[in-house]
Write an enzyme that holds these catalytic residues in place. Structure first.
Site, PDB file in Angstrom:
ATOM      1  N   CYS A  30       0.707  -1.231   0.017  1.00 22.57           N
ATOM      2  CA  CYS A  30      -0.040   0.127   0.156  1.00 22.57           C
ATOM      3  C   CYS A  30       0.737   1.338   0.184  1.00 22.57           C
ATOM      4  O   CYS A  30       1.401   1.765   1.067  1.00 22.57           O
ATOM      5  CB  CYS A  30      -0.863  -0.093   1.164  1.00 22.57           C
ATOM      6  SG  CYS A  30      -1.820   1.454   1.474  1.00 22.57           S
ATOM      7  N   CYS A  40      -0.273   4.287   2.126  1.00 21.59           N
ATOM      8  CA  CYS A  40      -0.221   4.060   3.518  1.00 21.59           C
ATOM      9  C   CYS A  40       1.183   4.157   3.952  1.00 21.59           C
ATOM     10  O   CYS A  40       1.562   4.753   5.057  1.00 21.59           O
ATOM     11  CB  CYS A  40      -0.649   2.534   4.119  1.00 21.59           C
ATOM     12  SG  CYS A  40      -2.130   1.836   3.441  1.00 21.59           S
ATOM     13  N   ASP A  41       2.337   3.578   3.094  1.00 14.90           N
ATOM     14  CA  ASP A  41       3.855   3.745   3.528  1.00 14.90           C
ATOM     15  C   ASP A  41       4.626   4.416   2.750  1.00 14.90           C
ATOM     16  O   ASP A  41       5.741   4.549   2.953  1.00 14.90           O
ATOM     17  CB  ASP A  41       4.036   2.173   3.527  1.00 14.90           C
ATOM     18  CG  ASP A  41       3.194   1.204   4.450  1.00 14.90           C
ATOM     19  OD1 ASP A  41       2.964   1.537   5.320  1.00 14.90           O
ATOM     20  OD2 ASP A  41       3.005   0.178   3.895  1.00 14.90           O
TER      21      ASP A  41
END
Ligand code: NAP
Length: 308
Positions: free
Chosen positions: A134, A137-138
């Site tokens: 992701c 997200c990261d």
């Protein structure tokens, strides 16, 4: 208390089903699942959902859909469904987090799909230590670093483009010499100076297990069988999705890839159980098609309830 309709899943399919079922005064309950809001919550700009001429952020689109469902009377519970009993009506749905069993005369399954992984031992060990599925997200953790994105579809290119906000360089690894992604994303990626491509290559291993962080990647060219090692700081896996249907195996008919088989609209092999969105769609997998089938499932469920 036996409810009219329970909806498992809170992505565009589940929320649209909730909006329609609420407007039919069926007082639906949505069980939100492990990733409330579904895959749109981990995307960025959505440019192809009709009605938003300037695009809309995925999380915003989901928040708006949820607010709309709530305003119309949908009830929501957080939690993961741990088991279902579809052998007789009312259907029983157990949710672990709040240790509750819910009963309903009709069920709409909109549990979506989850990112697939490469199935390498090193990938498991380095997940969260440089390996991610992701970018939204990261990605932030890879400022000025070198990252690889594995895959050749829309997700891979969207992730690659997004990662250029942070990373110094992004290399897309694809197993063929042609991308599967839509042309507009291909154009954007080819024009982006930070993005490179390595073609006809598969990941043999992710390096860095001993160091407990990603240090590189070993690739095999599928045409020449030659292997090469490339150093990098992060590896983003974007090779598609698998349907979240483990709970329903043995109770409703699934196809050979695990997708729920629907017929005559959104009906499944169990009368009173309907399926919508990515859990039953291996072809289109778009937010708008998920929403469309969510609407169909609510209408099908309403007609079913009228007939019993
Ligand atoms: P996808 O379209 O199924 O693409 C998966 C990619 O990963 C393919 O290029 C495939 O290669 C590659 N791949 C699969 N297994 C692999 C493996 N074991 N090793 C290496 N590579 C592997 O999946 P997706 O990109 O997640 O997209 C899913 C759906 O969501 C699509 O319908 C897409 O249109 C949609 N989507 C839309 C948007 C948007 O419209 N903004 C954004 C994201 C996703 P091959 O090409 O060789 O099969």
């Amino acid at each position: 208390m036996v409810r009219n309709i329970i909806i498992i899943g809170s992505g565009p399919a589940g929320l649209t089903a909730a909006i329609y079922a609420s407007r039919a005064y069926l007082k639906p309950l949505v069980i939100e699942g492990p990733q409330p809001g579904g895959q749109l919550t981990i995307t960025t700009d959505v440019e192809n959902y009709p009605g938003f001429p300037d695009g809309i952020m995925g999380p915003q689109l989901i928040m708006d859909m949820k607010r709309q469902a709530e305003r119309l009377g949908t009830e929501f519970v957080m939690g993961n469904v741990t088991s279902v009993n579809l052998s007789k009506r009312p259907f029983v749905i157990s949710v672990e987090e709040n240790d509750k069993r819910y009963e309903a005369m009709a069920l709409i399954i909109a549990s979506g799909a989850s990112a697939r992984l490469l199935d390498l031992e090193s990938e498991k060990k380095l997940m969260g230590k440089g390996v991610s599925a992701c970018a939204t997200c990261d990605g932030f953790f890879f400022k000025e670093q070198d990252v690889m994105v594995v895959g050749g579809g829309d997700t891979a290119l969207e992730e690659a483009i997004f990662l250029t906000r942070f990373a110094k360089k992004v290399t897309v690894i694809h197993r063929r010499d042609k991308l599967r992604a839509t042309k507009i994303l291909q154009d954007k990626a080819f024009k982006n100076e930070k993005i490179d491509f390595i073609w006809n290559s598969v990941v043999e291993d992710i390096l860095g297990v001993e160091e407990e962080k990603v240090t590189g990647i070993r690739l095999r060219n599928v045409k020449t069988s030659q292997t090469i090692e490339k150093s990098c700081d992060g590896v983003f896996i974007a090779i598609g999705h698998s349907p979240n249907t483990k709970l329903f195996k043995g109770q409703i008919e699934l196809d050979d890839k695990g997708y729920i088989i629907t017929m005559n609209g959104t009906k499944t092999s169990v009368p009173g159980v309907f399926a919508a969105g990515d859990v039953q769609d291996h072809l289109y997998k778009q937010a708008v098609t998920a929403a469309g089938t969510g609407c169909m499932a609510a209408i099908d469920a309403e007609r079913f309830l009228e007939g019993i």
